[in-house]
Design an enzyme around this catalytic site. Structure first.
Site, PDB file in Angstrom:
ATOM      1  N   ASN A   9      85.069  37.288  25.680  1.00 18.72           N
ATOM      2  CA  ASN A   9      84.467  38.633  25.688  1.00 18.72           C
ATOM      3  C   ASN A   9      83.250  38.680  26.613  1.00 18.72           C
ATOM      4  OD1 ASN A   9      84.427  41.317  24.888  1.00 18.72           O
ATOM      5  ND2 ASN A   9      83.054  40.936  23.177  1.00 18.72           N
TER       6      ASN A   9
ATOM      7  N   ARG B 251      78.424  36.533  34.420  1.00 23.17           N
ATOM      8  CA  ARG B 251      77.621  36.055  33.306  1.00 23.17           C
ATOM      9  C   ARG B 251      78.097  34.693  32.805  1.00 23.17           C
ATOM     10  NH1 ARG B 251      77.057  37.107  28.001  1.00 23.17           N
ATOM     11  NH2 ARG B 251      74.927  36.742  27.307  1.00 23.17           N
TER      12      ARG B 251
ATOM     13  N   ARG C  44      78.149  32.570  20.569  1.00 19.47           N
ATOM     14  CA  ARG C  44      78.979  31.411  20.890  1.00 19.47           C
ATOM     15  C   ARG C  44      78.248  30.088  20.604  1.00 19.47           C
ATOM     16  NH1 ARG C  44      78.602  35.175  24.708  1.00 19.47           N
ATOM     17  NH2 ARG C  44      80.413  36.501  25.074  1.00 19.47           N
TER      18      ARG C  44
ATOM     19  N   LYS D 167      94.039  32.301  24.099  1.00 23.16           N
ATOM     20  CA  LYS D 167      93.740  32.463  25.526  1.00 23.16           C
ATOM     21  C   LYS D 167      92.873  31.328  26.060  1.00 23.16           C
ATOM     22  CE  LYS D 167      91.508  34.065  29.254  1.00 23.16           C
ATOM     23  NZ  LYS D 167      90.244  33.526  29.808  1.00 23.16           N
TER      24      LYS D 167
ATOM     25  N   PRO E 113      97.425  31.921  30.483  1.00 27.66           N
ATOM     26  CA  PRO E 113      96.341  32.651  29.801  1.00 27.66           C
ATOM     27  C   PRO E 113      96.497  34.152  30.002  1.00 27.66           C
ATOM     28  CG  PRO E 113      95.478  30.925  31.265  1.00 27.66           C
ATOM     29  CD  PRO E 113      96.922  31.102  31.598  1.00 27.66           C
TER      30      PRO E 113
ATOM     31  N   ASP F  14      94.430  37.475  29.581  1.00 26.06           N
ATOM     32  CA  ASP F  14      93.185  38.207  29.338  1.00 26.06           C
ATOM     33  C   ASP F  14      93.460  39.683  29.597  1.00 26.06           C
ATOM     34  OD1 ASP F  14      93.453  38.194  32.092  1.00 26.06           O
ATOM     35  OD2 ASP F  14      91.313  38.286  32.414  1.00 26.06           O
TER      36      ASP F  14
END
Length: 278
Positions: free
Chosen positions: A111, A116, A164, A205, A222, A224
Site C-alpha cells: 500500500n 516512497r 509496517r 503479492k 505478482p 498489484d
DNA sequence: GCCCAGGAGATGT
DNA sequence: ACATCTCATGGG
C-alpha cells in the site's frame, strides 16, 4: 572489468523498474553496497563494466545476464500485448536479488508508492546498514537480519515506515530463528509461496515479488493494482480476486510468466501502454 | 478535504 | 471462499 556484452539497460533495470529500490546513480554510474563491498556499474560501448569488490559470477547472476531474453521474446511473440511490452523495453531484465533484501523491500512496498518505497529503503540502509565511503559518493549496505530483529518499533517508526514496523521486526526474528529463506529457490513454487505467506507482512503479492525477484521463481506472477488493470484490459481476464487472477496468468503465460509480468507492469505503470484505470 | 500507491490482516458472512 | 475495514505516510 568487463562483466558482459548482453543487452542490459542499467537505469531501467536497477532504478526505474521498481523491482529493486536501493541503487543510486552518480555521473552515469550505478552503485550499491553488498556484503562484500561496493559495486559500481556503467555502460561502455556494447558492454557492461564493473568495479569494486564482487564475484563476477554472482554479479552476472544478480543481473540475470545468463538468461536468453531473445528466447523469452520469441516465447511470447504470439501474444500481441506481451510482444509489444517486450519490444518497448529492450535491456530490461529481472534481477536475482538476495532473498532477504527482496523480502524486506517488498514488505515496505505494501500500500505504498515507488518513490516512497525507495526513500524508506534508503532510510533503512542509512540507519542500520554498514557505511562505505567511495570517493565523492557514500553507499550503505542492506541491514542484516540481526540488526532489524534487534531494532525497536519506535526506531523504525521514526524512519516513517508506519504500521509496517512490527512486520519488519517479527519477520527478521523469524528469519534468524531458522526460516528457510535461502532454500525457497529449491522448492516448488506452491510450497515456497505458502511458506512465505506465513511471515507477518507477507501476503500473496509480496510473496510473489520475493519469489520472482529474489528466489529465481520465474513463474511467480505478482498482481498489484497495475497488473490487475492490465490483465483485464489487455488480456480480457475476468477474475474477481487477485489470487485467481495470478493463477490464471500463470496458466496462460507458463514457466516465465513472472518475467513477462515485469515488462507488462512497466508498460502499464509508465503509461507506455494505456490502461483504463478503474 | 479526497484519492492513490508494486497490500496485508482481522473480522464477519 | 468473498466483502469490508483499518492500518501510516506523502504526493497529486
Amino acid at each position: 572489468m568487463l562483466i558482459g556484452t548482453e543487452p542490459l539497460d542499467l537505469r531501467l533495470t536497477l532504478i526505474d523498474s521498481a523491482q529493486c529500490f536501493r541503487w543510486t546513480e552518480a555521473g552515469g554510474r550505478f552503485g550499491a553496497a553488498f556484503a562484500s563491498g561496493p559495486v559500481w556499474l556503467w555502460s561502455a560501448g556494447a558492454g557492461i563494466e564493473a568495479e569494486g569488490n564482487f564475484d563476477p559470477v554472482a554479479l552476472r547472476r544478480y543481473l540475470d545476464l545468463d538468461r536468453d531474453y531473445a528466447a523469452i521474446a520469441a516465447e511470447y511473440a504470439h501474444i500481441p500485448a506481451a510482444r509489444r511490452a517486450i519490444e518497448l523495453f529492450p535491456g530490461l531484465r529481472v534481477l536475482n536479488q538476495p532473498p532477504w533484501e527482496a523480502l524486506i523491500c517488498f514488505i515496505l512496498s505494501a500500500n505504498n508508492n515507488v518513490s516512497r518505497i525507495r526513500a524508506l529503503t534508503d532510510a533503512l540502509c542509512r540507519y542500520f546498514g554498514r557505511r562505505w565511503d567511495c570517493g565523492a559518493a557514500t553507499l550503505y549496505g542492506f541491514p542484516t537480519p540481526e540488526r532489524l530483529a534487534n531494532a525497536s518499533e519506535d526506531e523504525l517508526r521514526a524512519l516513517k515506515v508506519g504500521y509496517r514496523a512490527p512486520y519488519l521486526i517479527e519477520t527478521a526474528r523469524l528469519i534468524l530463528d531458522g526460516f528457510p529463506l535461502d532454500g525457497l529457490c529449491r522448492l516448488h513454487y506452491g510450497e515456497a509461496h505458502r511458506l512465505l505467506t506465513s511471515l507477518p507482512g507477507v501476503g500473496d503479492k509480496v510473496a510473489d515479488c520475493v519469489l520472482l525477484f529474489g528466489c529465481g521463481h520465474a513463474s511467480a506472477f505478482p498482481v498489484d493494482v497495475w497488473v490487475d488493470r492490465l490483465m483485464r484490459d489487455w488480456f480480457g481476464v475476468t477474475c474477481k480476486s487477485r489470487a485467481a487472477l495470478a493463477r490464471e496468468a500463470r496458466v496462460r503465460l507458463g514457466d516465465h510468466a513472472g518475467l513477462m509480468q515485469q515488462f507488462l507492469f512497466h508498460a502499464a505503470r509508465t503509461g507506455a501502454m494505456e490502461t483504463t484505470r478503474k
